[in-house]
Design a protein around this motif. Structure first.
Motif, mmCIF file in Angstrom:
data_model
loop_
_atom_site.group_PDB
_atom_site.id
_atom_site.type_symbol
_atom_site.label_atom_id
_atom_site.label_comp_id
_atom_site.label_asym_id
_atom_site.label_seq_id
_atom_site.Cartn_x
_atom_site.Cartn_y
_atom_site.Cartn_z
ATOM 1 N N ALA A 3 26.472 -75.436 59.881
ATOM 2 C CA ALA A 3 25.424 -76.220 59.227
ATOM 3 C C ALA A 3 25.565 -77.690 59.610
ATOM 4 O O ALA A 3 26.674 -78.192 59.781
ATOM 5 N N VAL A 4 24.449 -78.357 59.772
ATOM 6 C CA VAL A 4 24.486 -79.792 60.048
ATOM 7 C C VAL A 4 23.629 -80.499 59.004
ATOM 8 O O VAL A 4 22.751 -79.897 58.400
ATOM 9 N N ALA A 5 23.927 -81.777 58.828
ATOM 10 C CA ALA A 5 23.126 -82.572 57.912
ATOM 11 C C ALA A 5 21.713 -82.686 58.473
ATOM 12 O O ALA A 5 21.529 -83.028 59.636
ATOM 13 N N VAL A 6 20.727 -82.389 57.670
ATOM 14 C CA VAL A 6 19.336 -82.491 58.119
ATOM 15 C C VAL A 6 18.824 -83.890 57.796
ATOM 16 O O VAL A 6 18.889 -84.316 56.643
ATOM 17 N N ALA A 40 35.775 -88.300 62.035
ATOM 18 C CA ALA A 40 35.180 -87.203 61.267
ATOM 19 C C ALA A 40 33.779 -87.547 60.778
ATOM 20 O O ALA A 40 32.957 -86.661 60.588
ATOM 21 N N ARG A 41 33.518 -88.820 60.552
ATOM 22 C CA ARG A 41 32.223 -89.222 60.024
ATOM 23 C C ARG A 41 31.556 -90.192 60.986
ATOM 24 O O ARG A 41 32.227 -90.966 61.669
ATOM 25 N N ARG A 42 30.222 -90.178 60.985
ATOM 26 C CA ARG A 42 29.492 -91.030 61.915
ATOM 27 C C ARG A 42 29.838 -92.503 61.699
ATOM 28 O O ARG A 42 29.927 -93.272 62.647
ATOM 29 N N ARG A 85 22.641 -84.929 64.615
ATOM 30 C CA ARG A 85 22.318 -85.463 63.285
ATOM 31 C C ARG A 85 21.201 -86.503 63.333
ATOM 32 O O ARG A 85 20.856 -87.097 62.301
ATOM 33 N N ALA A 86 20.673 -86.776 64.502
ATOM 34 C CA ALA A 86 19.699 -87.857 64.639
ATOM 35 C C ALA A 86 18.269 -87.342 64.455
ATOM 36 O O ALA A 86 17.912 -86.284 64.975
ATOM 37 N N ARG A 87 17.463 -88.092 63.741
ATOM 38 C CA ARG A 87 16.050 -87.743 63.653
ATOM 39 C C ARG A 87 15.376 -88.047 64.990
ATOM 40 O O ARG A 87 15.884 -88.842 65.787
ATOM 41 N N ARG A 88 14.236 -87.445 65.238
ATOM 42 C CA ARG A 88 13.632 -87.479 66.563
ATOM 43 C C ARG A 88 12.238 -88.077 66.579
ATOM 44 O O ARG A 88 11.597 -88.133 67.630
ATOM 45 N N SER A 109 19.983 -96.206 70.904
ATOM 46 C CA SER A 109 20.184 -95.521 69.620
ATOM 47 C C SER A 109 20.132 -94.007 69.791
ATOM 48 O O SER A 109 19.365 -93.491 70.601
ATOM 49 N N PRO A 110 20.925 -93.255 69.017
ATOM 50 C CA PRO A 110 20.810 -91.792 69.067
ATOM 51 C C PRO A 110 19.469 -91.269 68.560
ATOM 52 O O PRO A 110 19.116 -90.125 68.863
ATOM 53 N N VAL A 111 18.752 -92.078 67.802
ATOM 54 C CA VAL A 111 17.451 -91.656 67.275
ATOM 55 C C VAL A 111 16.413 -91.752 68.381
ATOM 56 O O VAL A 111 16.022 -92.849 68.799
ATOM 57 N N ARG A 112 15.953 -90.605 68.914
ATOM 58 C CA ARG A 112 14.983 -90.572 70.015
ATOM 59 C C ARG A 112 14.441 -89.156 70.133
ATOM 60 O O ARG A 112 15.015 -88.219 69.567
ATOM 61 N N PRO A 113 13.317 -88.980 70.851
ATOM 62 C CA PRO A 113 12.691 -87.645 70.891
ATOM 63 C C PRO A 113 13.670 -86.554 71.322
ATOM 64 O O PRO A 113 13.662 -85.460 70.755
ATOM 65 N N ASN A 114 14.490 -86.844 72.331
ATOM 66 C CA ASN A 114 15.530 -85.912 72.763
ATOM 67 C C ASN A 114 16.880 -86.621 72.636
ATOM 68 O O ASN A 114 17.242 -87.414 73.502
#
Lengths: 159, 159
Positions: A3-6, A40-42, A85-88, A109-114
């Protein structure tokens, strides 16, 4: 899959803009292993990996064992991994929470479409299904997508 | 999606080894646009892109238009794209057809479990939904996955 954080897709910082994601995917990825790091944590991760950072382990799935042949000859590797864990959906984002927004393609940033991250790392060694490297900055357990030798255009000559 | 040539998974060169692919994907990709290059066929492409090569165009899907804000400030970009014609099952391969095989992760061949290519390119300019760059080597119409500013560890200082 564990499971991953949504990510919460409704939680926008001031100035951020999200778009509707496409109705389906155009291609699929296989996770070829996992990355083991000390973080362990972002929020524990360094902002950017360093060549003298701690040793991290790329644990390769046994299916791909033979693909590691010759990897130990490469002094530097490019590692691709999946920021799961990044939104897209953000096109304008405010990573510093300061009200200033940047276009997603203008920052790393990790937040990107892919959410594919790419890091150049120093090879420490290969033992069985484990490739040890320095220079990563991701959270422990991050899915691994690929590794390949790196030839930086501006690198000093490798003997 | 337009039709693409489907690779023949049974056609192995001497010494090459393929594995059974996993039964399903672990994550999905969105194609965010297409890359337009002068090379219509794979055999026409240069072996590696050059910073003084021809101008190629990254055509971005309108959905992601706002994500381009600020891209014009980056002198160099990292471009990620999808080698949709490459087979994904080879762990040992013989790109030169010379009987010598290499582990897939020890070379930068497009044939790999996740055929994501990464190139560093020089920005020429941004106009509307089109980002013009030099330094690519892929076939015309290649699906685009991502673009982001490149900070090479060994690059000279950028003024």
């Amino acid at each position: 899959m564990r499971a991953v954080a949504v990510p919460d897709m409704t939680d926008l910082r001031p100035g951020e803009v999200g778009v509707d994601l496409p109705g389906g995917y155009d291609a699929g990825l296989y996770f070829i292993g996992r990355i083991r790091t000390p973080w362990a944590r972002r929020e524990d991760c360094p902002r950017r990996g360093a060549p003298d950072g701690p040793v991290c382990r790329l644990e390769i799935d046994p299916r791909w064992a033979q693909a590691l042949e010759g990897v130990s000859d490469a002094p530097r590797l490019q590692v691709l991994y999946w920021m799961d864990r990044a939104r897209r959906d953000l096109v304008l984002q405010s990573p510093k929470r300061d009200g200033a927004t940047r276009g997603t393609f203008s920052i790393r940033s990790p937040v990107r479409p892919n959410p594919i991250a790419s890091s150049v790392v120093e090879l420490v060694g290969v033992e069985g299904l484990v490739v040890s490297v320095r220079g990563l900055d991701c959270v422990d357990g991050t899915p691994l997508l690929d590794l390949k030798p790196e030839y930086c255009a501006f690198a000093p000559e490798v003997p």
